[in-house]
Write a protein that holds these residues in place. Sequence first.
Motif, short mmCIF file in Angstrom:
data_model
loop_
_atom_site.label_atom_id
_atom_site.label_comp_id
_atom_site.label_asym_id
_atom_site.label_seq_id
_atom_site.Cartn_x
_atom_site.Cartn_y
_atom_site.Cartn_z
N ASN A 154 6.22 15.02 17.65
CA ASN A 154 7.47 14.38 18.15
C ASN A 154 8.47 14.41 16.87
O ASN A 154 9.45 14.61 17.02
CB ASN A 154 7.38 12.95 18.66
N TYR A 155 7.90 14.36 15.60
CA TYR A 155 8.70 14.21 14.39
C TYR A 155 8.55 15.38 13.31
O TYR A 155 9.04 15.26 12.43
CB TYR A 155 8.37 12.92 13.70
N SER A 156 7.98 16.31 14.03
CA SER A 156 8.12 17.76 13.24
C SER A 156 7.33 17.74 11.96
O SER A 156 7.92 18.17 10.77
CB SER A 156 9.39 18.20 13.27
N LEU A 157 6.10 17.27 11.76
CA LEU A 157 5.51 16.75 10.56
C LEU A 157 4.30 17.47 10.64
O LEU A 157 3.60 17.63 11.69
CB LEU A 157 5.24 15.13 10.69
N SER A 158 3.88 18.15 9.19
CA SER A 158 2.53 18.67 9.25
C SER A 158 1.62 17.52 8.84
O SER A 158 1.94 16.47 8.64
CB SER A 158 2.85 19.52 7.96
N PRO A 159 0.34 18.08 9.19
CA PRO A 159 -0.73 16.66 8.77
C PRO A 159 -0.55 16.08 7.29
O PRO A 159 -0.78 15.12 7.03
CB PRO A 159 -2.05 17.71 9.05
N ALA A 160 -0.32 16.94 6.44
CA ALA A 160 -0.16 16.41 5.06
C ALA A 160 1.24 15.55 4.82
O ALA A 160 1.06 14.57 4.35
CB ALA A 160 0.05 17.35 4.03
N ASP A 161 2.14 15.74 5.60
CA ASP A 161 3.27 15.06 5.57
C ASP A 161 3.12 13.80 6.35
O ASP A 161 3.40 12.31 5.99
CB ASP A 161 4.59 15.51 6.30
N LEU A 162 2.40 13.73 7.39
CA LEU A 162 1.74 12.46 8.05
C LEU A 162 1.19 11.64 7.14
O LEU A 162 1.41 10.36 7.31
CB LEU A 162 1.32 12.88 9.49
N VAL A 163 0.10 11.94 6.61
CA VAL A 163 -0.97 11.46 5.81
C VAL A 163 0.02 10.94 4.55
O VAL A 163 -0.12 9.57 4.15
CB VAL A 163 -1.90 12.02 5.44
N SER A 164 0.85 11.39 3.96
CA SER A 164 1.78 10.82 3.03
C SER A 164 2.68 9.66 3.41
O SER A 164 2.56 8.71 2.74
CB SER A 164 2.83 12.11 2.49
N ASN A 165 3.07 9.90 4.68
CA ASN A 165 3.73 8.77 5.29
C ASN A 165 2.78 7.67 5.53
O ASN A 165 3.39 6.24 5.26
CB ASN A 165 4.54 9.17 6.54
N TRP A 166 1.72 7.55 5.79
CA TRP A 166 0.63 6.49 6.09
C TRP A 166 0.32 5.95 4.54
O TRP A 166 0.19 4.85 4.82
CB TRP A 166 -0.50 7.36 6.77
N GLU A 167 0.39 6.66 3.61
CA GLU A 167 -0.06 6.11 2.47
C GLU A 167 1.14 5.09 2.03
O GLU A 167 1.07 4.06 1.37
CB GLU A 167 -0.18 7.21 1.32
N VAL A 168 2.46 5.55 2.22
CA VAL A 168 3.70 4.67 2.06
C VAL A 168 3.48 3.45 2.78
O VAL A 168 3.82 2.35 2.32
CB VAL A 168 4.86 5.30 1.96
N TYR A 169 3.20 3.57 4.26
CA TYR A 169 3.00 2.37 4.86
C TYR A 169 1.81 1.55 4.48
O TYR A 169 2.05 0.34 4.65
CB TYR A 169 2.64 3.13 6.43
N TYR A 170 0.89 1.95 4.30
CA TYR A 170 -0.29 1.51 3.78
C TYR A 170 0.04 0.43 2.48
O TYR A 170 -0.59 -0.60 2.43
CB TYR A 170 -1.52 2.40 3.39
N LEU A 171 0.54 1.04 1.57
CA LEU A 171 1.14 0.41 0.44
C LEU A 171 2.22 -0.59 0.67
O LEU A 171 2.01 -1.70 0.15
CB LEU A 171 1.85 1.25 -0.64
N ASN A 172 3.28 -0.56 1.28
CA ASN A 172 4.33 -1.45 1.80
C ASN A 172 3.54 -2.59 2.71
O ASN A 172 3.90 -3.91 2.45
CB ASN A 172 5.28 -0.80 2.74
N ARG A 173 2.65 -2.47 3.50
CA ARG A 173 1.83 -3.26 4.36
C ARG A 173 0.86 -4.02 3.41
O ARG A 173 0.39 -5.16 3.82
CB ARG A 173 1.43 -2.70 5.41
N GLN A 174 0.53 -3.52 2.28
CA GLN A 174 -0.59 -4.24 1.20
C GLN A 174 -1.97 -4.38 2.12
O GLN A 174 -2.54 -5.42 2.06
CB GLN A 174 0.14 -5.61 0.86
N LEU A 175 -2.30 -3.31 2.84
CA LEU A 175 -3.32 -3.38 3.57
C LEU A 175 -4.44 -3.14 2.49
O LEU A 175 -4.53 -2.57 1.44
CB LEU A 175 -3.48 -1.96 4.52
#
Length: 618
Positions: free
Chosen positions: A32-53
């Motif tokens: 849906n968002y034209s992301l490669s698997p590497a880009d997706l995981v990179s976005n997850w890392e940002v989300y993970y840090l911002n949420r302080q999981l």
Amino acid sequence: MEEEIKSEFRKAGFNLEEEEEILNKCMTFCINYSLSPADLVSNWEVYYLNRQLNEPTVQNAEMDGFLMHLQTNKKEEVIKEESNLHSYSIRDVEMVLNNDDDAKFSTPGTPTNNDEHLRSPAHEAMSLTHGNILSSGKPTELVTPFSKRTDRFAVKFSINTVPDIENEIQVPNHEIDEDDVIRKVMPCKRCSLVVHGSGPKRGCRFMHDRTEDRMNVIENRIRKHTRALVASGIYGEPTDPTIASQRSIFAVGMVCCDAEGRLNDKSVMLQGSVEHSGGECVRLDLQRLSHFSIFPGQVVGIEGHNPSGHCLVASKLVDSIPPTSVADDKDLNPAKKLAIDKSQPIDITSKKTELSMIIAAGPFTTTDNLFFEPLVELLAYAKRRQPQLLVLLGPFVDSEHSNIKKGTVDRTFDEIFHNDILSKLQDYVECMGAAARVLLVPSIRDANHDFVFPQPELDINLPDLKSQIISLTNPGIFEANEVKVGCCSVDILKQISGEEISRTAPDGQPTDRLSRLANHILSQQSFYPLYPPAEGVPLDFSLAPEALQLPLVPDLLILPSDIKYFVKVLNVGSEETNCKKCIAVNPGRLTKGEGGGTFVELDYRGGSDKINASVIGI
């Protein structure tokens, strides 16, 4: 693609909780968002840090929030490409469907409780979207505790010494919000403002002080107290307290401890001046005193005798300068007075020595986010109450905030200060009109400012509002409608409290400890009389040492602290020595952890015996 996504997560050190379902959703996100698997995981890392999981596990419960994160990023990319494009949110849709816009603005009048809730700034910032997801991308179970609070704007403590004045301060009604048009009919009267600029200037070099600078400041303090005590005519010329003598003597010196550690009644030393004793120390025996209150760095006068030359036995302790010798405001250097109203005349109908103000001290956001919801609520309250002066003391961008300490923010500290704080203050003064004024006092905990004390004013670049949003040095003195105000954002009350030792007379009246702590500031004529300074206080004696001086008894003394909030009338001196009064205010902190704190609303009507003041919980 699922295998590639799984492999990228493992490379980044993440495990998958419900592997099949998570991989299906992630594959959909990539398509849906034209992301490669590497880009997706990179976005997850940002989300993970911002949420302080805490755990490095990708949980299915986080997928909805992660989707909102991806949508927000995509929207920002589109907005950057199309600068004139307006992006509608679910709030816009709800407003149209529910006719909220018509309900709020078509008919002037008092809103209902439901409308007030919808119009609440905190509610707008955290408005609901799809059932269990907020517009900020946070699931409803992670909504901030601050926005869930129920006891809003409750009065914690109040003083009302002007019964003939309508007591609006004691019973604030946060559910009544007058229409903007009605509010503009009766604007508040603008107050005059004069700042005494004795502090350091922006861009100054600091932390270059030497031992000589420190000793000179201590010597000057002792000499100043000596001259004042002698000039009062009550005490004679001081002598060297280290010389053995059977006669009763009078000496002036600074209280210090004989070793590292906390002061106690067996470790008290008196350091004399270079002029009278060469700066030598002598042990101080306080056993004969029925009552006292001392701390390291306090300059005192001692009457007693030293029969052996090794121990000064005190019979009387003088811990304050008689108010008759305290400098009046006319003795302040006129060259260092900055009249804010040079270009714009004030309202001449405004009564002198009468002032309405709201006082709040940071942090201005809760520890679980950087939304600055408490600041938004405070400004909304100030719009209803219309004070002449809004005094805000730092920290504004708190260096102790978990997001700041962990480095999980994606903006500079200056950007946070200007975008999240100054912009809100700018909206406030533009809404209130030319009569509104905001005074900012920095803190050594401000991540976007110099870590030094005394501290220069904040860098506020608002040419159009330079007479309405003003920064003061820390500490600082100003006059508003000829009401003299001193303020300091360093928690000196708590620091003195941790070092002070005291004794109360067995048959004496019980003393108010909070008043006693605040009285030390006035009696020592210093915003920071503690020495050595508390750990974490970057005290620089070479940097404008006169900024630490309090050369007058102000009408109002603002000392924010972590200890319990208070508003107290202090008596400086005694009736025999022309007693003066000062209102000491500790507004508390606007936030405490993940919840709201307190602030103070004060109406000064010409004297310490004519005030309406309330400590209000936000």
